[in-house]
Design an enzyme around this catalytic site. Sequence first.
Site, PDB file in Angstrom:
ATOM      1  N   ASP A  49      39.599  36.771  54.761  1.00 50.63           N
ATOM      2  CA  ASP A  49      39.207  36.452  53.388  1.00 50.63           C
ATOM      3  C   ASP A  49      37.806  35.837  53.333  1.00 50.63           C
ATOM      4  O   ASP A  49      37.206  35.753  52.259  1.00 50.63           O
ATOM      5  CB  ASP A  49      40.179  35.429  52.789  1.00 50.63           C
ATOM      6  CG  ASP A  49      41.143  36.052  51.792  1.00 50.63           C
ATOM      7  OD1 ASP A  49      40.764  37.046  51.158  1.00 50.63           O
ATOM      8  OD2 ASP A  49      42.254  35.506  51.643  1.00 50.63           O
TER       9      ASP A  49
ATOM     10  N   GLN B 119      47.569  34.311  50.527  1.00 47.75           N
ATOM     11  CA  GLN B 119      47.339  34.693  49.133  1.00 47.75           C
ATOM     12  C   GLN B 119      47.220  33.442  48.258  1.00 47.75           C
ATOM     13  O   GLN B 119      48.029  32.517  48.350  1.00 47.75           O
ATOM     14  CB  GLN B 119      48.494  35.593  48.642  1.00 47.75           C
ATOM     15  CG  GLN B 119      48.309  36.146  47.250  1.00 47.75           C
ATOM     16  CD  GLN B 119      47.127  37.111  47.107  1.00 47.75           C
ATOM     17  OE1 GLN B 119      46.738  37.781  48.064  1.00 47.75           O
ATOM     18  NE2 GLN B 119      46.542  37.175  45.930  1.00 47.75           N
TER      19      GLN B 119
ATOM     20  N   LYS C  66      48.042  45.319  49.297  1.00 40.05           N
ATOM     21  CA  LYS C  66      47.290  45.103  50.540  1.00 40.05           C
ATOM     22  C   LYS C  66      48.094  45.605  51.738  1.00 40.05           C
ATOM     23  O   LYS C  66      47.555  46.257  52.634  1.00 40.05           O
ATOM     24  CB  LYS C  66      46.973  43.611  50.700  1.00 40.05           C
ATOM     25  CG  LYS C  66      45.932  43.103  49.710  1.00 40.05           C
ATOM     26  CD  LYS C  66      45.839  41.584  49.688  1.00 40.05           C
ATOM     27  CE  LYS C  66      44.851  41.100  48.620  1.00 40.05           C
ATOM     28  NZ  LYS C  66      44.835  39.649  48.456  1.00 40.05           N
TER      29      LYS C  66
HETATM   30  N1  GUN Z   1      43.790  35.624  44.974  1.00 38.04           N
HETATM   31  C1  GUN Z   1      42.955  36.304  44.157  1.00 38.04           C
HETATM   32  N2  GUN Z   1      42.014  36.944  44.886  1.00 38.04           N
HETATM   33  C2  GUN Z   1      42.265  36.655  46.183  1.00 38.04           C
HETATM   34  C3  GUN Z   1      41.643  37.043  47.399  1.00 38.04           C
HETATM   35  O1  GUN Z   1      40.647  37.769  47.455  1.00 38.04           O
HETATM   36  N3  GUN Z   1      42.210  36.536  48.519  1.00 38.04           N
HETATM   37  C4  GUN Z   1      43.305  35.734  48.484  1.00 38.04           C
HETATM   38  N4  GUN Z   1      43.776  35.282  49.638  1.00 38.04           N
HETATM   39  N5  GUN Z   1      43.892  35.367  47.383  1.00 38.04           N
HETATM   40  C5  GUN Z   1      43.377  35.828  46.232  1.00 38.04           C
END
Ligand code: GUN
Length: 281
Positions: A117, A94, A50
């Site tokens: 998110d 995350q 990311k």
């Molecule tokens: N863990 C797995 N997928 C995601 C996501 O789309 N966002 C976040 N913050 N954590 C994750």
Amino acid sequence: MTARVIDGKSVAADLRASVARRVAAAGFTPGLAVVLVGDDPASAVYVRTKDRAAREAGIEARTIRLPADTPQDLLLQQIAALNADPSVDGILVQLPLPKHIDTYTVIASVDPAKDVDGFHPFNVGALADGRPKLVPCTPLGVMKLLAAAGIATSGARAVVLGRSTIVGRPMAALLLAADATVTIAHSRTRDLPGECRRADILVAAIGKPEMIQPDWIQPGATVIDVGINRLADGRLVGDVAYAAGAEVAGAITPVPGGVGPMTVACLLENTVTAAQRRRGG
Ligand code: GUN
């Protein structure tokens, strides 16, 4: 029949290029803060991906790494500081978080306007209401893949396998908003194969390697595989038995190279959208 392969890498590359153009034209640099607590290896990989993608799009990315034993209060203080920081447009915590931390409390502490998110209860409610603000990246990416592949959703029977807050629930809300007839199936569903076989569009987000067998798929159906499972031998597979599934489906996403790249591209798009809205755009 052999299914058409929906190439998420190529659709994501186009979206990332369009985000980069938006950033270049914006006249300011959007900022994204990614918070990683602990040292889950898969999370570390996602966060690096990311971070790199954001930089490539002209977004100023910073990753805040905190030790696994970080007290919840300290994490909440860190998020409060990011909420107050005008150079930060997007905040992503995350998941999963370490067990001693209450995920809901943490997500609810993020400024909804910076919640790239789309997990904050305000954004969850807005989507459920059919008035989406910031939408979770993975299901948003699936909708964009369907559109790019020319798959019509209106009137289609869509079955979402999995009811997580990250994928299954928002996925169902988006498909409903796109006029599909939506079923959410999950581990307690009676006759799971039968439910899946009714689907014109099957979205698998259950996190079980190669669980969906070819006889679960309606011939000609569109199969979107959200699963990313690492096998003991190191192979990365989805929730669908891909090779056999591709013999039955009309269109299918591969793993890797299907939904995964779209999640990252949609995060960048959400960040630019949040940045422009925060500046009144
Ligand atoms: N863990 C797995 N997928 C995601 C996501 O789309 N966002 C976040 N913050 N954590 C994750």
